[in-house]
Scaffold this active site. Structure first.
Site, PDB file in Angstrom:
ATOM      1  N   GLY A   1       0.849  -1.199   0.000  1.00  0.00           N
ATOM      2  CA  GLY A   1       0.000   0.000   0.000  1.00  0.00           C
ATOM      3  C   GLY A   1       0.881   1.244   0.000  1.00  0.00           C
ATOM      4  O   GLY A   1       1.991   1.204   0.512  1.00  0.00           O
TER       5      GLY A   1
ATOM      6  N   THR B   1       6.746  -6.882   1.807  1.00  0.00           N
ATOM      7  CA  THR B   1       7.792  -6.490   0.851  1.00  0.00           C
ATOM      8  C   THR B   1       9.155  -6.949   1.352  1.00  0.00           C
ATOM      9  O   THR B   1       9.987  -7.452   0.583  1.00  0.00           O
ATOM     10  CB  THR B   1       7.825  -4.947   0.732  1.00  0.00           C
ATOM     11  OG1 THR B   1       6.505  -4.504   0.485  1.00  0.00           O
ATOM     12  CG2 THR B   1       8.777  -4.489  -0.336  1.00  0.00           C
TER      13      THR B   1
ATOM     14  N   ASP C   1       1.334   2.226   9.383  1.00  0.00           N
ATOM     15  CA  ASP C   1       0.922   1.560  10.629  1.00  0.00           C
ATOM     16  C   ASP C   1       2.030   1.546  11.688  1.00  0.00           C
ATOM     17  O   ASP C   1       1.765   1.278  12.856  1.00  0.00           O
ATOM     18  CB  ASP C   1       0.500   0.114  10.347  1.00  0.00           C
ATOM     19  CG  ASP C   1      -0.815   0.040   9.606  1.00  0.00           C
ATOM     20  OD1 ASP C   1      -1.390   1.106   9.312  1.00  0.00           O
ATOM     21  OD2 ASP C   1      -1.280  -1.084   9.313  1.00  0.00           O
TER      22      ASP C   1
ATOM     23  N   MET D   1      -6.807   3.929   9.649  1.00  0.00           N
ATOM     24  CA  MET D   1      -6.119   2.685   9.329  1.00  0.00           C
ATOM     25  C   MET D   1      -5.320   2.195  10.529  1.00  0.00           C
ATOM     26  O   MET D   1      -5.066   2.934  11.472  1.00  0.00           O
ATOM     27  CB  MET D   1      -5.212   2.884   8.123  1.00  0.00           C
ATOM     28  CG  MET D   1      -5.980   2.831   6.830  1.00  0.00           C
ATOM     29  SD  MET D   1      -4.869   2.726   5.441  1.00  0.00           S
ATOM     30  CE  MET D   1      -6.053   2.534   4.119  1.00  0.00           C
TER      31      MET D   1
ATOM     32  N   ARG E   1      -4.118  -1.909  10.735  1.00  0.00           N
ATOM     33  CA  ARG E   1      -4.665  -3.255  10.555  1.00  0.00           C
ATOM     34  C   ARG E   1      -4.554  -4.095  11.826  1.00  0.00           C
ATOM     35  O   ARG E   1      -5.536  -4.633  12.294  1.00  0.00           O
ATOM     36  CB  ARG E   1      -3.942  -3.957   9.405  1.00  0.00           C
ATOM     37  CG  ARG E   1      -4.664  -5.171   8.901  1.00  0.00           C
ATOM     38  CD  ARG E   1      -3.825  -5.979   7.958  1.00  0.00           C
ATOM     39  NE  ARG E   1      -3.581  -5.309   6.701  1.00  0.00           N
ATOM     40  CZ  ARG E   1      -2.363  -5.020   6.240  1.00  0.00           C
ATOM     41  NH1 ARG E   1      -1.302  -5.315   6.948  1.00  0.00           N
ATOM     42  NH2 ARG E   1      -2.209  -4.439   5.077  1.00  0.00           N
TER      43      ARG E   1
ATOM     44  N   TYR F   1      -7.937   6.267   3.213  1.00  0.00           N
ATOM     45  CA  TYR F   1      -6.903   6.422   2.186  1.00  0.00           C
ATOM     46  C   TYR F   1      -6.384   7.853   2.101  1.00  0.00           C
ATOM     47  O   TYR F   1      -5.313   8.089   1.553  1.00  0.00           O
ATOM     48  CB  TYR F   1      -7.424   5.935   0.822  1.00  0.00           C
ATOM     49  CG  TYR F   1      -7.613   4.428   0.835  1.00  0.00           C
ATOM     50  CD1 TYR F   1      -6.508   3.590   0.707  1.00  0.00           C
ATOM     51  CD2 TYR F   1      -8.856   3.853   1.021  1.00  0.00           C
ATOM     52  CE1 TYR F   1      -6.652   2.206   0.760  1.00  0.00           C
ATOM     53  CE2 TYR F   1      -9.012   2.482   1.079  1.00  0.00           C
ATOM     54  CZ  TYR F   1      -7.911   1.654   0.952  1.00  0.00           C
ATOM     55  OH  TYR F   1      -8.046   0.302   1.016  1.00  0.00           O
TER      56      TYR F   1
HETATM   57  O1  F6P Z   1      -0.369  -1.548   5.764  1.00  0.00           O
HETATM   58  C1  F6P Z   1      -0.814  -0.249   5.893  1.00  0.00           C
HETATM   59  C2  F6P Z   1      -2.274  -0.145   5.654  1.00  0.00           C
HETATM   60  O2  F6P Z   1      -2.481   1.210   5.692  1.00  0.00           O
HETATM   61  C3  F6P Z   1      -3.172  -0.875   6.652  1.00  0.00           C
HETATM   62  O3  F6P Z   1      -3.455  -0.160   7.797  1.00  0.00           O
HETATM   63  C4  F6P Z   1      -4.388  -1.137   5.834  1.00  0.00           C
HETATM   64  O4  F6P Z   1      -5.120  -2.234   6.312  1.00  0.00           O
HETATM   65  C5  F6P Z   1      -3.824  -1.413   4.485  1.00  0.00           C
HETATM   66  O5  F6P Z   1      -2.677  -0.634   4.387  1.00  0.00           O
HETATM   67  C6  F6P Z   1      -4.786  -1.168   3.365  1.00  0.00           C
HETATM   68  O6  F6P Z   1      -4.121  -1.190   2.143  1.00  0.00           O
HETATM   69  P1  F6P Z   1      -4.746  -1.586   0.738  1.00  0.00           P
HETATM   70  O7  F6P Z   1      -6.203  -1.280   0.788  1.00  0.00           O
HETATM   71  O8  F6P Z   1      -3.993  -0.767  -0.236  1.00  0.00           O
HETATM   72  O9  F6P Z   1      -4.462  -3.044   0.544  1.00  0.00           O
END
Ligand code: F6P
Length: 434
Positions: free
Chosen positions: A78, A172, A200, A243, A245, A351
């Protein structure tokens, strides 16, 4: 259990070339310089913690001959504020300081290292990158997902790459490690250097990842808006989902920067919704007394309330159900049942907090990371990331940094500060949850 040996960074070979940096002797960093893991003075029950990180910085002698060196940069996962700053810093440092003239940008993450995806690399030069730090996102594009390490190393060999800079989060970095393993198996002289990125801030053995500061600032702005909305109505409730996760660092830090948040819900601390002393009961008491409230929920909070899994993303990360929408519905229902009129405003800036340009703090951090990554790479270091620890830049083996995910401990000073700032109860668990 990690030991001293785990923290040894691998090198491709002996450094025989005098660095072209031409610095005063005291600005070079010795290969033996180390940064302590622990700063606390051990008490009588514990021995000194001997773990330490290799100190980052320019080496007097380097491994790669700049005139013969070809580097590549890839961004995966992301997006995060600061990606372009890191790319720019790597290119400028390689080009102007070490004299490396061949730099390629791999398109759309590791996908760009698989010829089956038809993604031609782009040439990176100072002219093309000088203004990219003013843009959010990554000029290279990014993607999630795995590619066969054998195929990726074939591509690196075919392109004549000697150094791969891999910018991304734990997925990554795991990918970078398998690439480094494949390179080692083939006995090739290709260095793989990771630069940890995630808003995060959940990468192990690194005190801060880039993008986090900016994300906190943006999240804090959303909380400010939620507070204005909440104060503008009688029994106003502002609810913000951010965000995070598996770790609640963005929610916790933005709470601390904002000071108007009354409840911060994070994945690391479970709570009940219903029953006496559960979240809805606690919220009701506040609304009755103070007539407004601001709630912040990290995306991974309260996942135990959902029965169905939301699946996994292309990187294999467990996706989460939407805690923001669930809270919105449950809060509305609760107050309706109690016949208490409320005005609930729900803000989901997800986002928006990661697609912006890096703030000043992140820009400074990213330019350092890029430069330190180049120093490490030119010295032939490999299978490592550039980290930050006790305000010093460090080299951390990738396997060490991906060995655990950093989370907020409910017993930490950070969480105590959040509790003190919000005034929320230490526990919102109910003995009579219904
Ligand atoms: O890993 C960072 C992060 O911002 C998480 O908090 C979130 O769950 C994830 O990216 C979402 O990313 P994408 O929707 O691009 O897969």
């Amino acid at each position: 259990m990690l030991n001293v040996e785990n923290f040894q960074v691998q090198s491709i070979g002996e450094c025989k070339i005098v660095s072209p940096l031409n610095l005063p002797e005291n600005l070079y960093v010795s290969n033996d310089a180390r940064i302590r893991y622990a700063t606390e003075i051990p008490n009588e029950t514990g021995g000194a913690d001997e773990l330490s990180f290799e100190k980052a910085g320019p080496r007097r002698k380097i491994f790669f001959d700049p005139a013969e060196t070809k580097a590549a940069v890839v961004t995966c996962g992301g997006i995060s504020p600061g990606l372009n700053d890191v790319i720019r810093s790597i290119v400028m440092q390689l080009y102007y300081k070490y004299g490396v003239r061949h730099i390629l940008g791999i398109r759309f993450g590791y996908k760009g290292l698989n010829p089956a995806n038809w993604l031609e690399p782009m040439k990176l030069e100072p002219n093309g990158v000088e203004r990219i730090h003013e843009l959010g996102g990554t000029i290279l594009g990014s993607s999630r997902g795995h590619e066969d390490p054998a195929v990726m190393v074939n591509t690196l060999e075919k392109l004549g790459i000697n150094i791969l800079f891999s910018i991304g989060g734990d997925g990554t970095l795991r990918g970078a490690h398998v690439i480094a393993e494949e390179i080692k198996k083939r006995g090739l002289h290709i260095a793989v250097i990771g630069i940890p990125k995630t808003i995060d801030n959940d990468i192990g053995y690194v005190s801060k990842t880039f993008g986090f500061d900016t994300a906190v600032e943006e999240a804090s702005n959303a909380m400010q808006c939620a507070h204005v909305e909440a104060k503008g109505a009688q029994n106003g409730i502002g609810l913000v989902k951010v965000m995070g996760r598996d770790s609640g660092f963005i929610a916790a830090h933005a709470t601390l920067s904002n000071l108007d948040v009354n409840y911060t819900l994070i994945p690391e601390v479970q709570f009940d919704l219903y029953g006496k002393s559960g979240f809805l009961d606690v919220l009701e008491q506040r609304i009755r007394k103070r007539h407004h409230a601001v709630i912040v929920a990290a995306e991974g909070a309260g996942q135990e309330f959902f029965t169905q899994s939301a699946g996994k993303d292309d990187s294999g990360n467990v996706l989460h159900n939407d805690i923001g929408l669930l809270l919105k519905d449950e809060i509305s229902k609760h107050f309706q049942q109690k016949n208490i009129p409320i005005t609930l405003k729900y803000i989901d800036p997800s986002y928006m907090i990661r697609s912006v340009q890096a703030n000043a703090g992140d820009s400074i951090f990213c330019s350092h990371l890029g430069r330190y990554a180049v120093h490490a790479a030119m010295a032939g270091k490999t299978d490592m990331i550039v980290g930050l620890w006790h305000d010093e830049f460090t080299h951390v083996p990738i396997q060490v940094t991906t060995s655990y995910r950093k989370k907020i401990s409910p017993d930490s000073a950070l969480w105590l500060s959040v509790l003190e700032s919000t005034g929320q109860p230490v526990s919102m668990k109910s003995e009579q949850a219904t």
